[in-house]
Design an enzyme around this catalytic site. Structure first.
Site, PDB file in Angstrom:
ATOM      1  N   LYS A  45      49.682  62.106  57.592  1.00  0.00           N
ATOM      2  CA  LYS A  45      49.796  60.774  56.978  1.00  0.00           C
ATOM      3  C   LYS A  45      50.017  59.703  58.039  1.00  0.00           C
ATOM      4  O   LYS A  45      49.355  58.671  58.050  1.00  0.00           O
ATOM      5  CB  LYS A  45      50.977  60.784  55.990  1.00  0.00           C
ATOM      6  CG  LYS A  45      51.481  59.407  55.602  1.00  0.00           C
ATOM      7  CD  LYS A  45      52.644  59.472  54.629  1.00  0.00           C
ATOM      8  CE  LYS A  45      54.002  59.605  55.244  1.00  0.00           C
ATOM      9  NZ  LYS A  45      54.568  58.386  55.851  1.00  0.00           N
ATOM     10  N   ASN A  46      50.962  59.969  58.927  1.00  0.00           N
ATOM     11  CA  ASN A  46      51.354  58.920  59.873  1.00  0.00           C
ATOM     12  C   ASN A  46      50.334  58.698  60.985  1.00  0.00           C
ATOM     13  O   ASN A  46      50.433  57.731  61.742  1.00  0.00           O
ATOM     14  CB  ASN A  46      52.737  59.222  60.455  1.00  0.00           C
ATOM     15  CG  ASN A  46      53.817  59.038  59.405  1.00  0.00           C
ATOM     16  OD1 ASN A  46      53.540  58.509  58.319  1.00  0.00           O
ATOM     17  ND2 ASN A  46      55.021  59.474  59.690  1.00  0.00           N
ATOM     18  N   ARG A  87      55.831  50.964  53.736  1.00  0.00           N
ATOM     19  CA  ARG A  87      56.183  50.480  55.072  1.00  0.00           C
ATOM     20  C   ARG A  87      54.942  50.228  55.954  1.00  0.00           C
ATOM     21  O   ARG A  87      54.870  49.245  56.688  1.00  0.00           O
ATOM     22  CB  ARG A  87      57.107  51.531  55.722  1.00  0.00           C
ATOM     23  CG  ARG A  87      57.414  51.321  57.170  1.00  0.00           C
ATOM     24  CD  ARG A  87      58.509  50.315  57.367  1.00  0.00           C
ATOM     25  NE  ARG A  87      58.680  49.992  58.780  1.00  0.00           N
ATOM     26  CZ  ARG A  87      59.446  49.013  59.224  1.00  0.00           C
ATOM     27  NH1 ARG A  87      60.119  48.265  58.390  1.00  0.00           N
ATOM     28  NH2 ARG A  87      59.541  48.770  60.498  1.00  0.00           N
ATOM     29  N   CYS A 119      60.291  54.178  52.413  1.00  0.00           N
ATOM     30  CA  CYS A 119      61.456  55.026  52.213  1.00  0.00           C
ATOM     31  C   CYS A 119      62.736  54.274  52.526  1.00  0.00           C
ATOM     32  O   CYS A 119      62.796  53.516  53.495  1.00  0.00           O
ATOM     33  CB  CYS A 119      61.372  56.251  53.117  1.00  0.00           C
ATOM     34  SG  CYS A 119      60.126  57.417  52.572  1.00  0.00           S
ATOM     35  N   ARG A 136      65.308  49.124  58.293  1.00  0.00           N
ATOM     36  CA  ARG A 136      63.881  49.016  58.544  1.00  0.00           C
ATOM     37  C   ARG A 136      63.411  47.569  58.721  1.00  0.00           C
ATOM     38  O   ARG A 136      62.597  47.049  57.955  1.00  0.00           O
ATOM     39  CB  ARG A 136      63.088  49.750  57.454  1.00  0.00           C
ATOM     40  CG  ARG A 136      63.604  51.168  57.293  1.00  0.00           C
ATOM     41  CD  ARG A 136      62.618  52.097  56.713  1.00  0.00           C
ATOM     42  NE  ARG A 136      61.690  52.612  57.698  1.00  0.00           N
ATOM     43  CZ  ARG A 136      60.704  53.432  57.413  1.00  0.00           C
ATOM     44  NH1 ARG A 136      60.495  53.804  56.187  1.00  0.00           N
ATOM     45  NH2 ARG A 136      59.906  53.875  58.360  1.00  0.00           N
ATOM     46  N   ASP A 152      62.199  62.822  61.026  1.00  0.00           N
ATOM     47  CA  ASP A 152      61.595  63.235  59.754  1.00  0.00           C
ATOM     48  C   ASP A 152      61.853  64.718  59.441  1.00  0.00           C
ATOM     49  O   ASP A 152      61.592  65.167  58.328  1.00  0.00           O
ATOM     50  CB  ASP A 152      60.086  62.968  59.755  1.00  0.00           C
ATOM     51  CG  ASP A 152      59.779  61.480  59.660  1.00  0.00           C
ATOM     52  OD1 ASP A 152      60.685  60.700  59.308  1.00  0.00           O
ATOM     53  OD2 ASP A 152      58.632  61.098  59.934  1.00  0.00           O
ATOM     54  N   ILE A 206      68.077  57.638  65.018  1.00  0.00           N
ATOM     55  CA  ILE A 206      66.988  56.668  64.800  1.00  0.00           C
ATOM     56  C   ILE A 206      67.300  55.726  63.624  1.00  0.00           C
ATOM     57  O   ILE A 206      67.157  54.527  63.730  1.00  0.00           O
ATOM     58  CB  ILE A 206      65.637  57.375  64.533  1.00  0.00           C
ATOM     59  CG1 ILE A 206      65.347  58.439  65.611  1.00  0.00           C
ATOM     60  CG2 ILE A 206      64.490  56.361  64.420  1.00  0.00           C
ATOM     61  CD1 ILE A 206      64.991  57.925  66.974  1.00  0.00           C
ATOM     62  N   ARG A 231      53.812  60.935  47.845  1.00  0.00           N
ATOM     63  CA  ARG A 231      53.384  59.905  48.797  1.00  0.00           C
ATOM     64  C   ARG A 231      52.953  60.513  50.123  1.00  0.00           C
ATOM     65  O   ARG A 231      52.165  59.923  50.853  1.00  0.00           O
ATOM     66  CB  ARG A 231      54.562  58.960  49.092  1.00  0.00           C
ATOM     67  CG  ARG A 231      54.698  57.813  48.145  1.00  0.00           C
ATOM     68  CD  ARG A 231      55.795  56.897  48.623  1.00  0.00           C
ATOM     69  NE  ARG A 231      55.588  56.585  50.022  1.00  0.00           N
ATOM     70  CZ  ARG A 231      56.546  56.353  50.914  1.00  0.00           C
ATOM     71  NH1 ARG A 231      57.798  56.407  50.554  1.00  0.00           N
ATOM     72  NH2 ARG A 231      56.267  56.065  52.150  1.00  0.00           N
TER      73      ARG A 231
END
Ligand code: EPU
Length: 412
Positions: free
Chosen positions: A25-26, A78, A102, A107, A300, A322, A393
């Site tokens: 996904k990323n 995001r 998320c 963020r 993650d 993070i 998602r």
């Protein structure tokens, strides 16, 4: 609303067989956003069939025809921040909402805003409030210009967004203190194959030749690599609940930090070139992790690791460096029987092993949602997981893939 009903295996090695890791996904999200750098939309393959990818397509399609970005879609995830700089560079103006996604911390988007300002954009302050949403407006009527920009904090989408924006700027850009995640390298390789000139991806300093608004015309397709977070989560699942699990489509070098931790804990994993075999072992022992930018331990994978640590002998410490809001899911694991103490908003101490018991859960975010699925699969009894939109998602047909390896799970 749909939910997952899961019958746990009570800690027994009930899973067996093969599972295939989906496209990342990323990695797919910035590549799709980069369509706005092209004269004609490039070809994409191995994209995961998930909600965030659909949203990105919905967001950028109208822009390709010169229309505005849809605020309602943009505020839902995001990664909607990724195409913003490209719209600004192409059309000289953009308005966009503070992106959703998320709930794992504040963020902010300050590195994007200051990056565009460094390239000559004017951003209206304060941002407007419309219907409870913050709406930003940025302008660069003369186009953006190349800059020498230092990220105050390493940001994955910040780095990707600024690289893509700099491709359209007038003059060259140097980005410093860049994130080094593999997704950035995949994006840059793709753009370079299609005529961009970008050097240094995978290091902290990246040089980009600005094309003065000239779009790319190349025809090299983008193929999404395996999702390294999903791969890591399956390694953890296998180590907790598999007789023998073959994980296909995994890149060992991208799983290295997790592998080091799992090996130290005593997990039984054999890594091959593009696959791994993992078996549940008795007597895994507690280990400490500290989340870090790549190549460190991925934030993650922090929630799936916490589930692993509940089954390990002794104490494991998690230090989340993070994000500041990414440990709240531990309360639910405690309600399932785990013994997790929060030292502060960044650190959790897990004492194990503890038997988990099924219960009703709500998926808080996409990675913690998947961690809850693992917890439910190793628990005694039945669990019901709600808010599974959050899981869908990021993970394509996750219930069906887990069913295929023997998980007792229904989507209701
Ligand atoms: N940050 C700022 N200002 C900014 C942007 C980021 O201070 O303008 C801070 C963040 O608050 C955080 C740190 O920088 O403390 C790093 O965040 P980063 O910007 O790298 O995160 P991201 O790019 O928004 C991506 C992934 C996340 C993943 C993080 C960290 C995508 C679409 N998302 O987010 O993935 O957790 O990097 O590796 O690539 C997920 O897939 O579930 C997910 C949350």
């Amino acid at each position: 609303m749909p939910h997952f009903l899961i019958q746990g295996g009570g800690g027994l090695p009930v899973l067996n067989g093969e599972i295939f890791v989906g496209g990342s996904k990323n990695s797919a999200l910035p590549a799709l956003a980069s369509s706005l750098l092209f004269k004609e939309k490039p070809k994409f393959s191995n994209l995961p069939d998930i909600e965030d990818i659909k949203r990105m397509n919905e967001l950028i399609s109208p822009v390709e025809f010169g229309e505005k970005m849809d605020m309602e879609i943009a505020k839902r995830f995001r990664a909607s921040i990724l195409p913003v700089g490209l719209v600004l560079a192409r059309y000289g103006a953009v308005s966009f909402p503070h992106p959703g996604g998320c709930v794992i911390g504040a963020r902010p988007i300050d590195v994007f805003l200051s990056g565009w300002e460094a390239m000559g954009a004017k951003i209206k302050t304060p941002a407007k409030t419309e219907g409870g949403n913050l709406i930003y407006e940025a302008e660069a009527p003369e186009g953006l210009k190349g800059a020498d920009y230092v990220f105050k904090t390493q940001s994955v989408t910040g780095t990707e967004g600024m690289i893509m924006t700099a491709v359209l700027a007038n003059g060259d850009t140097v980005l410093r203190n860049c994130a080094m995640e593999p997704e950035i390298i995949y994006l840059v390789d793709f753009l370079n194959k299609n005529g961009a000139r970008i050097a240094g991806a995978g290091t902290t300093t990246i040089h980009i030749e600005g094309r003065g608004g000239k779009l790319l015309t190349g025809a090299s397709p983008f193929t999404a690599p395996p999702d390294r977070i999903e791969a890591g989560t399956f390694l953890i699942l296998g180590a907790l609940a598999a007789k023998e699990l073959l994980i296909k489509n995994i890149f060992p070098e991208e799983a290295a930090a997790l592998m080091g931790v799992l090996k130290e804990a005593g997990a039984n994993i054999t890594m091959e070139k593009n696959s791994a075999v993992v078996k549940k072992t008795k007597n895994i022992k507690g280990v400490n992790i500290k989340t870090k930018e790549y190549p460190g331990f991925a934030t993650d994978l922090q929630a799936p690791f916490a589930v692993f640590a509940t089954q390990a002998m002794g104490q494991s410490m998690i230090h989340e460096t993070i994000f500041e809001g990414r440990l709240s899911y531990t309360q639910d694991l405690n309600l399932m029987g785990a013994n997790i103490s929060l030292m502060d908003s960044h650190r959790a101490m897990i004492s194990g092993p503890t038997q988990l018991y099924g219960r009703k859960l709500e998926s808080p975010d996409l990675r913690a949602g998947l961690a809850f699925m693992i917890a439910a699969l190793i628990a005694h009894g039945e669990s019901q997981i709600g808010n599974i939109y959050q899981i869908d998602r990021g993970h394509e047909k996750i219930d069906l893939r887990l069913k295929n390896i023997g998980a007792n799970i229904q989507r209701i």
